[in-house]
Design a protein around this motif. Sequence first.
Motif, short mmCIF file in Angstrom:
data_model
loop_
_atom_site.label_atom_id
_atom_site.label_comp_id
_atom_site.label_asym_id
_atom_site.label_seq_id
_atom_site.Cartn_x
_atom_site.Cartn_y
_atom_site.Cartn_z
N LEU A 137 0.70 -0.96 -0.15
CA LEU A 137 0.01 -0.03 -0.30
C LEU A 137 1.11 1.23 -0.14
CD1 LEU A 137 -2.57 -1.31 2.71
CD2 LEU A 137 -2.74 -1.13 -0.06
N SER A 138 1.77 1.25 0.59
CA SER A 138 3.00 1.98 0.60
C SER A 138 3.20 2.52 -0.83
CB SER A 138 4.10 2.22 1.71
OG SER A 138 5.22 3.04 1.58
N LYS A 139 3.53 1.66 -1.26
CA LYS A 139 4.14 1.51 -3.09
C LYS A 139 3.69 1.99 -3.91
CE LYS A 139 7.67 -2.30 -2.55
NZ LYS A 139 7.33 -3.71 -3.01
N GLN A 140 1.56 1.71 -3.41
CA GLN A 140 0.54 2.44 -4.07
C GLN A 140 0.42 3.87 -3.59
OE1 GLN A 140 -0.01 0.74 -7.11
NE2 GLN A 140 1.06 -0.41 -6.59
N GLY A 141 1.21 4.96 -2.72
CA GLY A 141 1.15 6.35 -2.78
C GLY A 141 0.81 6.33 -1.63
N MET A 142 0.21 5.41 -0.64
CA MET A 142 -0.73 5.39 0.53
C MET A 142 0.52 4.94 1.53
SD MET A 142 -4.32 3.29 -0.38
CE MET A 142 -3.35 2.69 -2.19
N LYS A 143 0.83 5.79 1.68
CA LYS A 143 2.16 6.27 2.86
C LYS A 143 1.44 6.66 4.44
CE LYS A 143 5.71 6.66 -0.36
NZ LYS A 143 6.98 7.37 -0.98
N LEU A 144 2.33 6.93 5.28
CA LEU A 144 1.67 7.02 6.11
C LEU A 144 2.12 8.47 7.17
CD1 LEU A 144 3.62 4.39 8.66
CD2 LEU A 144 0.84 4.37 8.00
N SER A 145 1.02 9.41 7.87
CA SER A 145 0.67 10.50 8.04
C SER A 145 1.65 11.04 9.20
CB SER A 145 -0.88 11.07 7.59
OG SER A 145 -1.40 10.69 8.89
N GLN A 146 0.94 11.68 9.50
CA GLN A 146 2.02 12.83 11.26
C GLN A 146 0.54 12.15 11.94
OE1 GLN A 146 3.64 16.48 10.71
NE2 GLN A 146 5.35 15.61 9.88
N GLY A 147 -0.47 11.97 11.75
CA GLY A 147 -1.54 11.34 12.83
C GLY A 147 -1.52 10.58 12.72
N THR A 148 -1.41 9.86 14.53
CA THR A 148 -2.09 8.48 14.88
C THR A 148 -3.58 8.43 15.48
OG1 THR A 148 0.07 6.85 14.56
CG2 THR A 148 -0.97 5.63 15.58
N ILE A 149 -4.63 6.76 15.29
CA ILE A 149 -5.35 7.21 16.19
C ILE A 149 -5.89 6.13 16.75
CG2 ILE A 149 -8.12 7.13 16.21
CD1 ILE A 149 -8.31 8.95 13.79
N VAL A 150 -5.61 6.09 17.81
CA VAL A 150 -5.60 4.18 18.94
C VAL A 150 -6.89 3.75 19.20
CG1 VAL A 150 -2.63 4.04 18.93
CG2 VAL A 150 -4.70 5.38 21.37
N ASP A 151 -6.69 3.02 19.36
CA ASP A 151 -8.38 2.26 19.92
C ASP A 151 -8.19 1.19 19.90
OD1 ASP A 151 -10.81 2.39 21.00
OD2 ASP A 151 -12.07 3.05 19.13
N ALA A 152 -9.44 0.70 20.86
CA ALA A 152 -9.64 -1.07 21.31
C ALA A 152 -10.96 -1.50 20.99
CB ALA A 152 -8.36 -1.69 22.54
N THR A 153 -11.51 -2.72 20.84
CA THR A 153 -12.46 -3.33 20.60
C THR A 153 -12.44 -4.98 21.37
OG1 THR A 153 -14.38 -3.63 19.35
CG2 THR A 153 -12.16 -4.40 17.94
N ILE A 154 -13.12 -5.03 21.76
CA ILE A 154 -13.59 -6.78 22.59
C ILE A 154 -13.86 -7.24 21.07
CG2 ILE A 154 -14.78 -7.76 24.17
CD1 ILE A 154 -14.98 -5.53 25.63
N ILE A 155 -13.21 -8.72 21.36
CA ILE A 155 -13.56 -10.11 20.80
C ILE A 155 -14.23 -11.46 21.56
CG2 ILE A 155 -13.12 -11.67 18.96
CD1 ILE A 155 -11.34 -9.62 17.84
N ASP A 192 -4.55 4.63 10.82
CA ASP A 192 -3.75 6.61 10.09
C ASP A 192 -4.45 7.44 9.86
OD1 ASP A 192 -1.07 7.80 8.79
OD2 ASP A 192 -2.52 7.80 6.85
N LYS A 193 -4.39 8.38 9.93
CA LYS A 193 -5.42 9.41 10.14
C LYS A 193 -5.52 10.53 8.89
CE LYS A 193 -6.29 14.59 11.46
NZ LYS A 193 -6.50 15.20 10.25
N ALA A 194 -4.45 10.06 7.88
CA ALA A 194 -5.03 10.91 6.95
C ALA A 194 -5.68 9.33 6.01
CB ALA A 194 -3.65 11.51 6.27
N THR A 195 -4.94 7.66 5.96
CA THR A 195 -5.19 7.26 4.57
C THR A 195 -6.62 6.19 5.41
OG1 THR A 195 -3.99 5.66 5.75
CG2 THR A 195 -3.03 6.91 3.98
N GLY A 196 -6.73 5.95 6.51
CA GLY A 196 -7.91 5.87 7.75
C GLY A 196 -7.13 4.18 7.64
N LEU A 197 -5.97 3.52 6.71
CA LEU A 197 -5.83 2.21 7.37
C LEU A 197 -5.06 1.66 8.64
CD1 LEU A 197 -4.04 2.31 3.59
CD2 LEU A 197 -6.16 1.54 3.81
N VAL A 198 -5.08 0.96 8.88
CA VAL A 198 -4.08 0.35 10.22
C VAL A 198 -3.36 0.15 10.24
CG1 VAL A 198 -4.46 -1.80 12.00
CG2 VAL A 198 -6.31 -0.93 10.48
N HIS A 199 -2.02 0.56 10.72
CA HIS A 199 -0.73 0.55 10.70
C HIS A 199 0.15 -0.56 11.46
CE1 HIS A 199 0.33 3.39 13.06
NE2 HIS A 199 -0.44 4.48 12.89
#
Length: 329
Positions: A137-155, A192-199
């Motif tokens: 995904l990074s090669k396709q231009g979806m690189k990490l930005s300067q903002g991260t959102i952290v969270d957790a969910t119960i399974i 990642d806040k910009a791409t919405g992808l989990v890193h």
Amino acid sequence: MTHKQMTLSAQADAGFDQFRKPTRRDVFLSEMDKVVPWSELCAAIEPHYPKVREDGSGRRPIGLERMLRIHFLQQWYALSDPAVEEALYDSTSMRRFVGIDLGQEGAPDETTVCKFRHLLEQHGLADTIFAVVKAHLSKQGMKLSQGTIVDATIIAAPSSTKNRDKKRDPDMHQTRKGNQWYFGMKAHIGMDKATGLVHAVTSTAAHVADVTQATELLHGKERHVYADAGYTGADKRDTKRGRHWHIAAKRNLIKRIQDPKLRDLHEHIEHIKASIRALVEHPFRVIKRQFGHTKARYRGLAKNGAQVKTLFALANLWMARKRLLATTG
């Protein structure tokens, strides 16, 4: 297909397809077939995959990509080992995706599917799959930005003791959320806040506090981190200077503010932070609603953690599929 002429089974399927409307499953599998980096994934797994013996003896292993495709079908449709074998016989679209012609061969049995999953677990290849997808995904231009959102969910995990050991899974624990108790595990993610992808992905028992995983979910280059009140104190644990933590204030602290105007201002700020954090719910929705992963399937945190990491790798591809299809055609 190896033969120039199609078998009767393939001819029958092709004849039927002339009048067949593509289903949502057909469209989904067609899109995922195009966006999954099959060659990169196979190259990363191949060193650990069984080889044909030099003397030609023994059973010839099934193609690696075919087994990987079956493994991904299990994740996308929440299928057990026996269920995915049955689905391959029942679904034309799944057979087409895997590349099986029943006129020439049968589908791999559930034992073969189980052994492949154990191979991935034994060598920690869920981490490899996640890393390969992230690099792709990074090669396709979806690189990490300067903002991260952290969270957790119960399974949730099965709380029943009707098993061979007569007890619940010792790796799972119970926790309270609101006024309700849950038994199972937690999946923690950094998005990642910009791409919405989990890193970043980690897994723990359900009773482990979210804040303990906070720094594990950062890629290191972000300047801003957004988190809910469960991460209170994470900024004090962070040793990197210049990184700003935007953690939700606890409701009781807002209510204690006496000045109405000042309280309204704080509530407005919290609303803005909440609107940013809300983006992190999308990956959770994908694995729970789109892929149907609402309960831990296996026994033990290691196996379930490996599955969770694979699920988020596939969720990234699904969320990015429109951008990937636009660039690859």
